[in-house]
Design an enzyme around this catalytic site. Structure first.
Site, mmCIF file in Angstrom:
data_model
loop_
_atom_site.group_PDB
_atom_site.id
_atom_site.type_symbol
_atom_site.label_atom_id
_atom_site.label_comp_id
_atom_site.label_asym_id
_atom_site.label_seq_id
_atom_site.Cartn_x
_atom_site.Cartn_y
_atom_site.Cartn_z
ATOM 1 C CE1 TYR A 62 -2.974 -3.104 0.332
ATOM 2 C CE2 TYR A 62 -3.301 -2.616 2.657
ATOM 3 C CZ TYR A 62 -3.546 -3.412 1.552
ATOM 4 O OH TYR A 62 -4.374 -4.505 1.675
ATOM 5 N N PRO A 208 -15.392 -5.243 2.749
ATOM 6 C CG PRO A 208 -14.993 -4.342 4.878
ATOM 7 C CD PRO A 208 -14.311 -4.669 3.579
ATOM 8 C CG LEU A 209 -17.552 -0.919 4.127
ATOM 9 C CD1 LEU A 209 -17.070 0.521 4.229
ATOM 10 C CD2 LEU A 209 -18.529 -1.223 5.254
ATOM 11 N N PRO A 213 -18.238 -1.923 -7.887
ATOM 12 C CG PRO A 213 -17.650 -0.610 -9.720
ATOM 13 C CD PRO A 213 -17.135 -1.135 -8.412
HETATM 14 N N1 LIG Z 1 -5.819 -8.820 1.177
HETATM 15 C C1 LIG Z 1 -6.177 -8.168 0.093
HETATM 16 O O1 LIG Z 1 -5.913 -8.591 -1.044
HETATM 17 C C2 LIG Z 1 -6.917 -6.883 0.255
HETATM 18 C C3 LIG Z 1 -7.500 -6.230 -0.854
HETATM 19 C C4 LIG Z 1 -8.180 -5.039 -0.632
HETATM 20 C C5 LIG Z 1 -8.286 -4.521 0.651
HETATM 21 N N2 LIG Z 1 -7.705 -5.157 1.709
HETATM 22 C C6 LIG Z 1 -7.822 -4.649 3.081
HETATM 23 O O2 LIG Z 1 -9.196 -4.543 3.389
HETATM 24 C C7 LIG Z 1 -9.502 -3.219 3.851
HETATM 25 C C8 LIG Z 1 -10.907 -2.862 3.428
HETATM 26 O O3 LIG Z 1 -11.056 -3.041 2.023
HETATM 27 P P1 LIG Z 1 -11.476 -1.874 1.044
HETATM 28 O O4 LIG Z 1 -10.992 -0.562 1.545
HETATM 29 O O5 LIG Z 1 -11.099 -2.291 -0.304
HETATM 30 O O6 LIG Z 1 -13.051 -1.959 1.069
HETATM 31 P P2 LIG Z 1 -14.188 -1.373 2.005
HETATM 32 O O7 LIG Z 1 -13.688 -1.171 3.388
HETATM 33 O O8 LIG Z 1 -15.349 -2.250 1.789
HETATM 34 O O9 LIG Z 1 -14.558 0.014 1.328
HETATM 35 C C9 LIG Z 1 -13.791 1.171 1.483
HETATM 36 C C10 LIG Z 1 -14.498 2.257 0.682
HETATM 37 O O10 LIG Z 1 -15.745 2.538 1.281
HETATM 38 C C11 LIG Z 1 -15.875 3.919 1.585
HETATM 39 N N3 LIG Z 1 -16.538 4.035 2.887
HETATM 40 C C12 LIG Z 1 -16.044 3.652 4.099
HETATM 41 N N4 LIG Z 1 -16.938 3.880 5.075
HETATM 42 C C13 LIG Z 1 -18.031 4.421 4.463
HETATM 43 C C14 LIG Z 1 -19.285 4.873 4.938
HETATM 44 N N5 LIG Z 1 -19.603 4.813 6.241
HETATM 45 N N6 LIG Z 1 -20.156 5.379 4.039
HETATM 46 C C15 LIG Z 1 -19.863 5.439 2.720
HETATM 47 N N7 LIG Z 1 -18.684 5.021 2.200
HETATM 48 C C16 LIG Z 1 -17.766 4.517 3.077
HETATM 49 C C17 LIG Z 1 -14.476 4.467 1.599
HETATM 50 O O11 LIG Z 1 -14.472 5.804 1.131
HETATM 51 P P3 LIG Z 1 -14.037 7.035 2.116
HETATM 52 O O12 LIG Z 1 -12.559 6.979 2.214
HETATM 53 O O13 LIG Z 1 -14.544 8.214 1.378
HETATM 54 O O14 LIG Z 1 -14.735 6.790 3.417
HETATM 55 C C18 LIG Z 1 -13.732 3.548 0.632
HETATM 56 O O15 LIG Z 1 -13.820 4.056 -0.686
HETATM 57 C C19 LIG Z 1 -8.403 -2.355 3.237
HETATM 58 O O16 LIG Z 1 -8.189 -1.176 3.979
HETATM 59 C C20 LIG Z 1 -7.216 -3.275 3.307
HETATM 60 O O17 LIG Z 1 -6.623 -3.199 4.607
HETATM 61 C C21 LIG Z 1 -7.043 -6.336 1.516
#
Ligand SMILES: NC(=O)c1ccc[n+]([C@@H]2O[C@H](COP(=O)([O-])OP(=O)(O)OC[C@H]3O[C@@H](n4cnc5c(N)ncnc54)[C@H](OP(=O)(O)O)[C@@H]3O)[C@@H](O)[C@H]2O)c1
Length: 282
Positions: A62, A208-209, A213
């Site tokens: 990252y 998780p969220l 798309p």
């Molecule tokens: N192991 C892997 O291959 C892998 C791959 C991807 C991710 N990850 C890990 O998983 C974590 C989570 O994954 P992710 O960030 O891809 O997905 P996520 O947590 O499902 O979604 C994050 C997105 O949701 C938005 N968001 C967060 N809270 C919100 C709310 N209350 N209302 C509306 N929008 C909201 C954020 O935008 P804002 O910033 O504008 O809030 C961001 O764009 C990452 O931080 C990383 O540590 C691991």
């Protein structure tokens, strides 16, 4: 202060609150370089800890590197009980690339560099970010096992593994967690989750969220949206509550770059769905 009563035990000795935080979004666009407002990003991390989060996920990929540096900059010296999980095994030769590199010599150097950036002598949870198809899994995880024997890693996790790969991994080294894509719309890792539940491994769902798309039109998402609307909570909160209800092995790490969203997400820790709600959503 939001109460976060439910905990999970990782590897038999790391007890953390069941709602963690994923730091990946605290980077520049395309998870490349520093965030545009570094002070605001530091504030998100500080606020997460204030809210009771004590499991933070990052990775050397990252930024690359900037995310681990930011975590240390914001939170070191780490408060007692704060678990920083990181990952190795992916390199970023340019902005758009996420290349696997599971060679033992790379993983050793990557782990040493993460130790320096995070300013720790031992990484609580070191996860193999992905399988490198060009390197036998035995070589990649064998090296991580040696790093653990050398005291540089406390526990080993894997990421983006299916159930067969997890079984193979566990013949090489003790694995305490799996980090896979999982949410109300994408349950392709259900077989892995079942193993985690059965054997006491933590399952750390990424995405998780349901923001991507590729999850947007999936049927269960709409039903969960209706559930959220009926209860006056946001969809993000409903998505987290669904995961926490789905399994006691679940350790979600929702990511955000905004304190407002962080606080909203943390409040979901108190929400649960009933068994009837879970059946209705499907
Ligand atoms: N192991 C892997 O291959 C892998 C791959 C991807 C991710 N990850 C890990 O998983 C974590 C989570 O994954 P992710 O960030 O891809 O997905 P996520 O947590 O499902 O979604 C994050 C997105 O949701 C938005 N968001 C967060 N809270 C919100 C709310 N209350 N209302 C509306 N929008 C909201 C954020 O935008 P804002 O910033 O504008 O809030 C961001 O764009 C990452 O931080 C990383 O540590 C691991």
């Amino acid at each position: 202060m939001v109460a976060m009563p439910e905990t999970i035990l990782i590897g038999g000795d790391l007890r953390v609150n069941r709602l963690g935080y994923g730091a990946m979004r605290l980077a520049g666009a395309d998870i490349w370089g520093d965030p545009s407002d570094r002070d605001a990003a530091r504030r998100v991390l500080e606020r997460a800890v204030e809210l009771g989060v004590n499991f933070i996920d990052t990775a050397d990929a990252y930024g690359p590197e900037t995310n681990e540096l930011l975590v240390a900059d914001a939170l070191h010296p780490y408060p007692p009980g704060l678990v920083i999980a990181t990952k190795g095994g992916i390199v970023r030769p340019s902005r758009g690339r996420w290349d696997s590199d599971g060679r033992p010599e790379h993983l050793r150097a990557a782990c040493e560099a993460s130790l320096r950036r995070l300013r720790v002598e031992c990484i609580d949870l070191y996860q193999l970010h992905t399988i490198d198809p060009a390197v036998p899994l035995e070589d990649s995880l064998g090296e991580i096992a040696r790093l653990r024997q050398a005291g540089k890693i406390r526990h080993v996790g894997v990421s983006n593994f299916d159930a067969d790969e997890l079984a193979r991994a566990r013949r090489i080294v003790e694995v305490v967690s799996v980090q896979n894509r999982y949410n109300v719309s994408d349950r392709s890792s259900d077989p892995v989750l079942a193993v985690c539940e059965r054997d006491g491994l933590a399952f750390i769902p990424w995405s998780p969220l349901t923001q991507s798309p590729r999850d947007a039109d999936a049927g269960p998402r709409g039903k969960l949206e209706d559930w959220a609307t009926a209860r006056g909570v946001s969809f993000a909160q409903a998505a987290i509550a669904w995961l926490l209800t789905r399994s006691p092995a679940m350790l979600p790490i929702p990511g955000t770059s905004r304190v407002g969203h962080l606080e909203e997400n943390a409040a979901a820790d108190a929400l649960r769905l009933t068994a009837a709600d879970m059946r209705a959503i499907g």
